[in-house]
Motif scaffolding. Structure first.
Motif, PDB file in Angstrom:
ATOM      1  N   GLY A  84     104.375  44.989  95.481  1.00 42.48           N
ATOM      2  CA  GLY A  84     104.085  44.925  94.057  1.00 42.48           C
ATOM      3  C   GLY A  84     103.207  46.031  93.519  1.00 42.48           C
ATOM      4  N   ARG A  85     103.064  47.132  94.242  1.00 42.86           N
ATOM      5  CA  ARG A  85     102.162  48.195  93.801  1.00 42.86           C
ATOM      6  C   ARG A  85     102.901  49.505  93.499  1.00 42.86           C
ATOM      7  N   LEU A 136      98.889  39.962  91.797  1.00 45.31           N
ATOM      8  CA  LEU A 136     100.320  40.237  91.777  1.00 45.31           C
ATOM      9  C   LEU A 136     101.026  39.401  90.713  1.00 45.31           C
ATOM     10  N   THR A 137     102.187  39.873  90.290  1.00 50.12           N
ATOM     11  CA  THR A 137     103.037  39.027  89.475  1.00 50.12           C
ATOM     12  C   THR A 137     103.508  37.853  90.323  1.00 50.12           C
ATOM     13  N   ASP A 180     106.220  38.985  92.765  1.00 43.91           N
ATOM     14  CA  ASP A 180     105.708  39.773  93.884  1.00 43.91           C
ATOM     15  C   ASP A 180     104.885  38.911  94.838  1.00 43.91           C
ATOM     16  N   ARG A 200     107.277  37.305  97.050  1.00 43.20           N
ATOM     17  CA  ARG A 200     107.794  38.270  98.023  1.00 43.20           C
ATOM     18  C   ARG A 200     106.805  38.459  99.174  1.00 43.20           C
TER      19      ARG A 200
END
Length: 891
Positions: free
Chosen positions: A282-283, A434-435, A438, A441
């Motif tokens: 997520g980055r 994080l979203t 994400d 994930r």
């Protein structure tokens, strides 16, 4: 005697003790549990949990003492030991501590070798790194902690140890690849890849080894194999690191070809970066943004100083290391990470920070340099060198300034919980949690199939962890350590905010410890503010509530709040009315604050703070209710509490929109009722209920209204207050009527009226009559309804309850309307509208005007008659419609 022969305790395989291993399984479990926490106190309760799980025998404590005694005898049974029998295994409240030397336990030796190998690798000495890492792996003789049953602690430890073993193996292979041993590694890597089909780092090593052995097609096939496994089994694509490696192999990147290192001329390049995180999720967007800054795209030219800030556990270090590795080729003189904290977690001062950097870039001379001379020596050491330095976990600008001034031709990456806005020419990047996608994930990457198969549980775990990367990794590891748990089980355990932080600790990964760093760096006043503010409502609270809890002015409260925001212990929870910010905690920080509140503040101090907030809520809610329901007196009643806003300004805080204020503060009001109930402050429970019931009714928030009325009834009964009980019964009648439970409502009104009459409370009795009239009208009995409204009208105390008078007029107008008396209804609603306007209640006035307009429309159709057919539906109260059931009535 060799080191292997002096090794007395072994846990990296079957649990053994030299010269004689315990034969009893329970004693071996006791030994193993103490050894994985060697030289630390292990509580008796932890040992009991490990030995017997959720169903310990009644004699567990006594039996544990017997096992400890047996183990002490075994530990003392060696020829070379001459000390007291209890010196190796000491009783130390709240449990026991085993004393173990670093060369006596294979686990301790393994960790020393692992650390030495890692440091050698980061320093570029791959030969020495390989030797130490091989020696570490040679200590293993099987599965960690095997041969004994595992409870929660040993299960988690076994998972952690196996993970450490694979990590050491991966780094040893990486060292061998650096030394050009790719061909010899292929067979080992093929076997390891088959054993660990989802371990992307191992598969990356295999791809590199195959490519360097001129087997490009096999390297591409290796990528296809792991990609297929990840998609088929976990439903995810390979991570960005593996995907980039695949692209480089596809285009035959010459940089992938191994080249023998030549002896360095002059100063050798610095190489001291930890391994890249294998699951940095997520980055990508932030990494791309940082890359543009480093490469000088856009305004401002190339960045020389980049500050990466964010909460503890958000992944700042992993982000900075990944960024440094991606741009290493731009800095030929090397890259290094320098921790700005000491061995015990203390922040380094300016001179010590400069010395730490100096030691990293010039190890030899730095050792001889006094700390006071380090800033000057640093300028000499860094001048003209194109280095990329990562200063990790800075707490102040002072730590960074000497390094920033000395590094004239490189890049300085600084990670910090604070933004460090005082640094000149610094570019800022803020890492957030994080979203949700994400976070899921990341959980799937850590846990694998069990998480991929239950996406609903994964979403909930992500929410309960506040989408914080560290918490997500630890939660995943906790699930892996408990194979008998499902993802849904983990959700259940994490949902209890009081114990969530206990669960989020596996091996050396500890969310509580990470969050405590920032708390410990606060001064006493700010630590207390952090604790007390956890009494305020979630998810956000206003500045005024902080002022009340802290006992300071709103301006002083704002200063404390902004300091806590800068320290990443609070966060802005969004702008409220007139751009006033609300503040809140990350979910796990709120858990930490409440833990510290219980541990540090006395029960009396906690009650006093909650009581201050509750009384302030009462004063403000009364003010807001006065705007929402003008004409209704909410002065302290039934022996209640007055409540005072003290230095607060209700007019400014509530503003001109009481509904908006109630919407924002509803959760806080509910919390205040609960706090008052827990403290036995029955009067405050009752008065808060009265003050917020008008809004809860108008907003149709039936669930919350039922909740507070239940608490209020308990308070009225506990306080022996019959008049308060009558008031709650009347409100229960209003709620039941709103929910179309007319018969139930009628019963409440009857019971409440009897109590009001007994107490000679005419105003309360009148309101019950009006409620009874509404019930009769709902049941299709306009005659009974008119009787109730008429009696209420006649009994309204003159000048004492203007709102009840207006409400009785509403009822009489409704009766005329449903009975078809058009002219009477029209006149009554006009009078009602005028009375509502005089009262100042625009909501009631608009309701009356709507009915006037409807009647006028009907009168056009029946212009020659003073009677008209009754409407099929009637707006009985603002926004509340009744279907009429008066067929056959004399209209």
């Amino acid at each position: 005697m060799t080191k292997g022969e002096t090794m007395r305790y072994r846990v990296l395989g079957p649990v053994t003790l030299r010269p004689r291993t315990p034969t009893a399984a329970k004693v071996r479990v006791l030994l193993a549990t103490l050894l994985v926490r060697a030289n630390e106190v292990v509580s008796s309760q932890t040992l009991i949990d490990e030995l017997w799980g959720d169903e310990p025998p009644r004699t567990a404590a006594t039996t544990l003492q017997v096992y400890v005694s047996q183990l002490r005898n075994l530990l003392a049974d060696q020829a070379e030991y001459r000390g007291p029998r209890d010196s190796l295994l000491r009783t130390q409240p709240p449990g026991y501590r085993i004393q173990v030397g670093p060369e006596e336990l294979d686990l301790a030796r393994f960790e020393i070798l692992h650390d030495s190998g890692r440091r050698a690798y980061e320093g570029g000495d791959y030969e020495k790194a390989g030797l130490w890492l091989r020696e570490a792996l040679a200590l293993w003789s099987g599965a960690a902690l095997s041969g004994i049953p595992h409870g929660p602690l040993l299960s988690a430890a076994a998972v952690h140890l196996e993970e450490s073993k694979v990590a050491v193996l991966e780094q040893r292979i990486a060292a061998d690849l650096r030394l050009g041993r790719h061909s010899e590694l292929i067979a080992e890597l093929l076997a390891m890849a088959a054993e660990h089909p989802y371990r992307e780092a191992l598969h990356a090593h295999l791809m590199v080894a195959l490519y360097r052995s001129e087997r490009q097609s096999d390297a591409l096939q290796a990528f296809r194999s792991i990609r297929r496994a990840l998609i088929d089994e976990l439903g995810v694509e390979p991570g960005p690191r593996l995907a980039r490696l695949h692209e480089r192999i596809l285009r035959s990147d010459p940089a992938l070809v191994w080249q023998e290192r030549k002896p360095a001329v002059g100063r050798p390049p610095v190489s001291w970066l930890p391994p890249a995180a294998g699951d940095l999720v997520g980055r990508d967007r932030m990494l791309a943004s940082a890359a543009r800054m480093i490469q000088g795209e856009g305004e401002g030219g190339s960045a020389r100083l980049l500050v990466v800030s964010g909460n503890s556990g958000v992944g700042k270090t992993a982000f900075a290391v990944e960024l440094a590795r991606r741009h290493a080729e731009l800095f030929p003189d090397g890259q290094a990470l320098v921790a700005l904290r000491g061995a015990r977690g203390e922040a380094l001062d300016q001179a010590a920070a400069a010395a730490a950097v100096l030691h990293r870039v010039e190890p030899g001379p730095a050792r001889a340099t006094a700390r006071s001379d380090a800033p000057q020596e640093l300028e000499r050491a860094l001048h003209g060198r194109r280095l990329l330095l990562v200063l990790d976990d800075a707490v102040s600008e002072a730590q960074v300034r000497p390094v920033a001034a000395a590094l004239d031709d490189g890049l300085l990456l600084v990670t910090s919980r604070r933004s460090l806005v005082g640094l000149d020419d610094a570019r800022q990047l803020t890492l957030d949690v994080l979203t949700l996608a994400d976070a899921q994930r990341l959980l799937t990457a850590v846990v694998g199939v069990p998480m991929a198969e239950d996406p609903a549980a994964a979403r909930e775990i992500a929410r309960l962890c506040g989408r914080l990367p560290l918490a997500l990794r630890v939660a995943g590891a906790a699930l892996n350590a408990r194979p008998h748990w499902t993802a849904a089980t983990l959700v259940e355990r994490l949902a209890d905010q009081r114990t969530a932080l206990d669960l989020l600790s596996v091996g050396d990964l500890d969310v509580r410890a990470a969050l405590m760093v920032g708390y410990r760096e606060l001064g006493d006043v700010d630590q207390r503010a952090f604790r007390l503010l956890s009494i305020a409502p979630a998810p956000g609270f206003a500045r005024w509530s902080a002022a009340v809890l802290l006992g300071v002015s709103p301006v002083q409260a704002e200063q404390r709040l902004e300091l806590l925001v800068e320290a990443r212990l609070l966060e802005n929870a969004g702008a409220a009315r007139d751009s006033e910010h609300r503040y809140g905690y990350h979910r796990l920080l709120r858990s930490l604050a409440q833990e510290q509140l219980l541990d540090t503040e006395s029960a009396e101090q906690r009650r006093d703070a909650a009581d201050r907030l509750g009384r302030a809520y009462l004063a403000l809610a009364r003010y807001a209710d006065g705007l929402l329901m003008p004409g209704r007196s909410l002065a302290p009643a039934h022996g209640g509490t007055g409540g005072s806003a003290g230095r607060l300004d209700p007019a400014r805080i509530v503003g001109s929109s009481p509904v908006h204020w109630f919407q924002e503060e509803c959760q806080g009001l509910l919390d205040a009722v609960h706090h008052a109930g827990e403290a036995g402050n029955w009067a405050l429970v009752l008065e808060l209920t009265r003050a917020m019931s008008g809004y809860l009714e108008a907003a149709a928030r039936w669930g919350e209204w039922a909740e507070v009325l239940d608490l209020a009834m308990n308070a009225a009964v506990a306080g022996g207050n019959d008049e308060a009980r009558a008031d709650v019964l009347r409100m229960l009648g209003d709620l039941a009527w709103q929910q179309r439970r007319t018969a139930v409502a009628s019963g409440y009104y009857t019971d409440a009226r009897e109590l009001f009459e007994r107490a000679e409370d005419r105003s309360g009795a009148v309101r019950c009559l009006i409620g009874a009239g509404d019930c009769a009208l709902s049941e299709g009995d306009p005659g009974l309804a008119e009787q109730c409204y008429r009696e209420a009208w006649d009994r309204v105390p003159a000048g004492l309850d203007e709102r009840a008078s207006v409400d009785a007029r509403r009822g009489l107008a409704l009766v005329a309307l449903v009975c078809g008396r058009a002219e009477d209804a029209l006149q009554s609603f006009q009078e009602f509208t005028e009375a509502a306007e005089h009262l100042g209640d625009q909501r009631l006035a608009r309701f009356g005007q709507r009915n006037v307009e409807r009647i006028l429309e009907h009168l056009v159709d029946w212009s020659h008659s003073q009677r008209m057919p009754p409407p099929l539906v009637v707006e009985a109260r603002p926004g509340v419609w009744l279907v009429q059931a008066v067929a056959g009535a004399d209209l």
